[in-house]
Write an enzyme that holds these catalytic residues in place. Structure first.
Site, mmCIF file in Angstrom:
data_model
loop_
_atom_site.group_PDB
_atom_site.id
_atom_site.type_symbol
_atom_site.label_atom_id
_atom_site.label_comp_id
_atom_site.label_asym_id
_atom_site.label_seq_id
_atom_site.Cartn_x
_atom_site.Cartn_y
_atom_site.Cartn_z
ATOM 1 N N HIS A 45 0.826 -1.205 0.000
ATOM 2 C CA HIS A 45 0.000 0.000 0.000
ATOM 3 C C HIS A 45 0.861 1.256 0.000
ATOM 4 O O HIS A 45 0.984 1.943 1.013
ATOM 5 C CB HIS A 45 -0.945 -0.014 1.208
ATOM 6 N N GLU A 130 -5.852 -7.897 3.660
ATOM 7 C CA GLU A 130 -5.278 -8.982 4.468
ATOM 8 C C GLU A 130 -6.381 -9.718 5.233
ATOM 9 O O GLU A 130 -6.383 -10.954 5.307
ATOM 10 C CB GLU A 130 -4.244 -8.423 5.449
#
Ligand code: SF4
Length: 317
Positions: A45, A130
């Site tokens: 990210h 995740e």
């Protein structure tokens, strides 16, 4: 006389072993196979990393059905559910799995506790990739809890067979509050076999805790969708920094933040290349913050081997 201006630079900061491996996996895949190489979701990210790899020929997609049949696709550091592996196989994609080994460890724990028929409380942020990957390992056993207040809604089949697991990039302190509430509700709550919040997340939070009380401002370099970077802003504010902001680049700094202050803390999330931190240091130096002192709270030496699809083939004897 004007107060002296200084920068405290947190260490450790920036790239962790899992991010380093994932970014290198895409670079090696481009070297080996040529462009394009598809990547499901952002490999890590960070906007700069994604833009740089895009310039080199990586194509970022949301789902495997956007990848042409038979093409190469890299799975991001955040991990994927078994369903994603299945759909990739159906489309005959050549997969390179850059899931961080510390995320894979949480997947293994989820599978094991599900096999033993536990109810699993996964502490994490709804919608984070995740969490979607981990929950996908055993959706019928896992429920998500995103903080202490959500504990009231947790229902389990047998309070003697409950375990908590977590996302790897949470605030350590807030997670402990959530677990405390869970334990009040389920006194025989089981702990994960080892810490799920990873070493890099923990180390970066400890470093920020050490410097925050001395800082008028803590600048965290990282992207808005980076969980561990967001947590660093929260940790800075909870531990005495008067202000803290998340910036992708030095150019995102509002110079008004520097007015009348003397100490700036600087750190970066686990997905942030050091060049972006240098940009911040250079910019604040132009405004009188030239004196830089590093605050070191841990040394990191961990590295991970590349995904097996990219390791050199062993020569036959
Ligand atoms: S932040 Fe932790 S879990 Fe995530 S990639 Fe880095 S080492 Fe792995």
């Amino acid at each position: 006389m004007a107060e002296s201006k200084r920068v405290l630079l947190a260490s450790p900061r920036g790239y962790c072993a899992g991010v380093d491996r994932a970014v290198e996996a895409v670079e090696r895949a481009l070297d080996k196979h040529g462009a394009p190489v598809y990547v499901r979701k952002e490999i890590v990210h960070n906007r700069h990393v994604v833009d740089t790899l895009t310039d080199r020929g990586a194509i970022f997609v949301n789902e495997t059905d956007e990848v042409p049949e038979g093409a190469i696709v890299v799975f991001s550091a955040h991990g994927v559910s078994p369903e994603v592996h299945r759909t990739a196989a159906e489309r005959s994609l050549q997969t390179i799995d850059a899931t961080c080994p510390l995320v894979t460890k949480v997947h293994q724990e989820a599978k094991r506790f599900a096999r033993d028929d536990y109810d699993i409380v996964l502490v994490g942020h709804e919608g984070h990739e995740e969490v979607e990957g981990t929950a996908g390992e055993a959706p019928e056993h896992i429920q998500l809890v995103d903080g202490p207040d959500a504990v009231d809604n947790v229902e389990v089949r047998d309070p003697e067979r409950v375990v908590w697991l977590s996302q790897t990039t949470l605030s350590v302190d807030e997670t402990m509050q959530t677990v405390k509430r869970l334990r009040e509700k389920f006194p025989n709550l089981n702990d994960p076999p080892s810490d799920d919040i990873c070493y890099a997340t923990q180390n970066r939070q400890v470093a920020v805790k050490a410097m925050a009380p001395k800082c008028d401002l803590v600048i965290v370099v990282g992207s808005q969708n980076s969980s561990n970077s967001q947590r660093l802003v929260e940790v800075a504010l909870q531990n005495g920094a008067s202000a803290s902001y998340l910036v992708d680049y030095a150019r995102d700094i509002d110079l008004a933040w520097l007015d009348g202050i003397s100490t700036i803390g600087v750190t970066s999330g686990a997905s942030v290349p050091e060049i972006l931190v240098r940009g911040v240091i250079d910019l604040v130096a132009e405004h009188g913050f030239e004196d830089v002192e590093t605050i070191t709270t841990a040394e990191e030496t961990l590295t991970f081997a590349l995904p097996r699809e990219l390791r050199p083939a062993r020569s036959a004897n």
